[in-house]
Design a protein around this motif. Structure first.
Motif, PDB file in Angstrom:
ATOM      1  N   ARG A  14       0.832  -1.208   0.000  1.00 46.22           N
ATOM      2  CA  ARG A  14       0.000   0.000   0.000  1.00 46.22           C
ATOM      3  C   ARG A  14       0.866   1.257   0.000  1.00 46.22           C
ATOM      4  O   ARG A  14       0.666   2.182  -0.783  1.00 46.22           O
ATOM      5  CB  ARG A  14      -0.933  -0.015   1.224  1.00 46.22           C
ATOM      6  N   SER A  42       4.048   1.506  -0.841  1.00 47.53           N
ATOM      7  CA  SER A  42       4.854   1.595  -2.062  1.00 47.53           C
ATOM      8  C   SER A  42       4.025   2.163  -3.209  1.00 47.53           C
ATOM      9  O   SER A  42       4.512   2.983  -3.992  1.00 47.53           O
ATOM     10  CB  SER A  42       5.384   0.214  -2.460  1.00 47.53           C
ATOM     11  N   ALA A  43       2.759   1.738  -3.291  1.00 46.57           N
ATOM     12  CA  ALA A  43       1.882   2.242  -4.350  1.00 46.57           C
ATOM     13  C   ALA A  43       1.568   3.723  -4.134  1.00 46.57           C
ATOM     14  O   ALA A  43       1.585   4.521  -5.068  1.00 46.57           O
ATOM     15  CB  ALA A  43       0.592   1.420  -4.380  1.00 46.57           C
ATOM     16  N   GLN A  44       1.343   4.072  -2.868  1.00 47.89           N
ATOM     17  CA  GLN A  44       0.985   5.445  -2.522  1.00 47.89           C
ATOM     18  C   GLN A  44       2.070   6.440  -2.944  1.00 47.89           C
ATOM     19  O   GLN A  44       1.785   7.555  -3.363  1.00 47.89           O
ATOM     20  CB  GLN A  44       0.757   5.509  -1.007  1.00 47.89           C
ATOM     21  N   ALA A  48       4.572   5.746  -5.230  1.00 45.66           N
ATOM     22  CA  ALA A  48       5.264   5.223  -6.417  1.00 45.66           C
ATOM     23  C   ALA A  48       5.829   6.357  -7.267  1.00 45.66           C
ATOM     24  O   ALA A  48       6.929   6.246  -7.818  1.00 45.66           O
ATOM     25  CB  ALA A  48       4.323   4.354  -7.236  1.00 45.66           C
ATOM     26  N   SER A 104       9.864   5.306  -6.093  1.00 50.75           N
ATOM     27  CA  SER A 104       9.982   3.940  -6.610  1.00 50.75           C
ATOM     28  C   SER A 104      11.285   3.677  -7.364  1.00 50.75           C
ATOM     29  O   SER A 104      11.442   2.615  -7.953  1.00 50.75           O
ATOM     30  CB  SER A 104       8.778   3.600  -7.483  1.00 50.75           C
TER      31      SER A 104
END
Lengths: 186, 186
Positions: B133, B135-137, B139, B143
């Motif tokens: 979650r 990492s996606a937030q 990205a 990233s």
């Protein structure tokens, strides 16, 4: 009457079996569950047979630790032997071995060790000694902050493999290893 | 008759106390030892009182996890709020919080969480979800392989603090943090 004599001929095999059972028990139920009785029972080895190899629980945990660290050490030595560049050689070996563990069946054994380490002050202290000894041994070639940083990153990747906490694609993993290898030369 | 009514007035305090006892038990004896009976007894809270807060063991472990992750999240959010540079902001916050944990009494709580995480597949999965979650937030800003590498190194330092496996002098620690912060901008 056939199994007992064959066992007597293979004390190393019995020892190995006892260690594997102890490792499995520590993984499944925690180090507290690794009692001599439980190991003896789960391995189908008599208490006397167990005591011959491991006089007490601490001896069993120590042997488990020695076994896994010996494998780690020989993987490191092998990697170092194939690296002609002196600077950062230990760090690159450490990186290579840690990054490779995710693909190996042995990783399971390392997971067990970690759990044992985290739970047992005695093994935590022994790991601390390993780190100090190896750091001193390669201080001339591997003590730069960048080498230290690279080894900490390898520990982080290893922890992530153990926890299966990150989805790192193979190409990203390769880039990470490449970057860390470059740091070992700084 | 004075202690019971005052307890009723402070359900959050009882809840906190139960979580602390559960954390202590999991540290001292492993997650397997965290039974509702053991926690109720060690906390001096009736089984009914415990069940009011935590209907089963999984609810107790989940609450322990939620509690520690909430502290981690708010420390991250606070660090991010004080950083004007967008690129790598989450990574720098992560670095700062992980590096600071060694000095805090709270580190003990994190150690407990880790042991629980390693032993419990359910919590391992929840940690995996947290990583995915977050990492996606972030990205768009965090990233890059260098950011990922920096966060893995922070995990390694955090593990080393938890295990007390390395003697890192304060100046070296500061250099590591500086180098990792620089990586977050790559």
């Amino acid at each position: 009457m056939t199994s007992a004599p064959s066992r007597k001929k293979q004390p190393q095999r019995v020892r190995r079996q006892l260690l594997e059972v102890a490792a499995r028990l520590s993984l499944e139920q925690g180090v507290a569950a690794v009692t001599l009785d439980a190991v003896s029972q789960a391995a189908g080895v008599s208490k006397g047979g167990l005591l011959h190899h491991f006089p007490n629980k601490l001896a069993l945990l120590d042997a488990l630790f020695d076994d896994l660290v010996a494998r780690f050490d020989s993987a490191l030595d092998e990697a170092m032997a194939g690296d002609d560049v002196e600077k950062g050689r230990f760090t690159r070996a450490y990186l290579g071995v840690c990054f490779a563990l995710d693909a190996e069946a042995e990783a399971q054994g390392w997971q067990m060790l970690t759990i044992a380490l985290l739970a047992e002050p005695h093994l935590k202290e022994r790991w601390r000694e390993w780190v100090a000894r190896r750091s001193a041994q390669f201080a001339a070639t591997d003590s730069s902050p960048s080498c230290l940083l690279a080894r900490f990153a390898a520990d982080g990747v290893w922890l992530s493999d153990l926890m299966r906490s990150h989805d790192i694609e193979a190409p990203t993993r390769a880039i990470l290893l490449q970057k860390l290898n470059a740091l070992s030369l700084e």
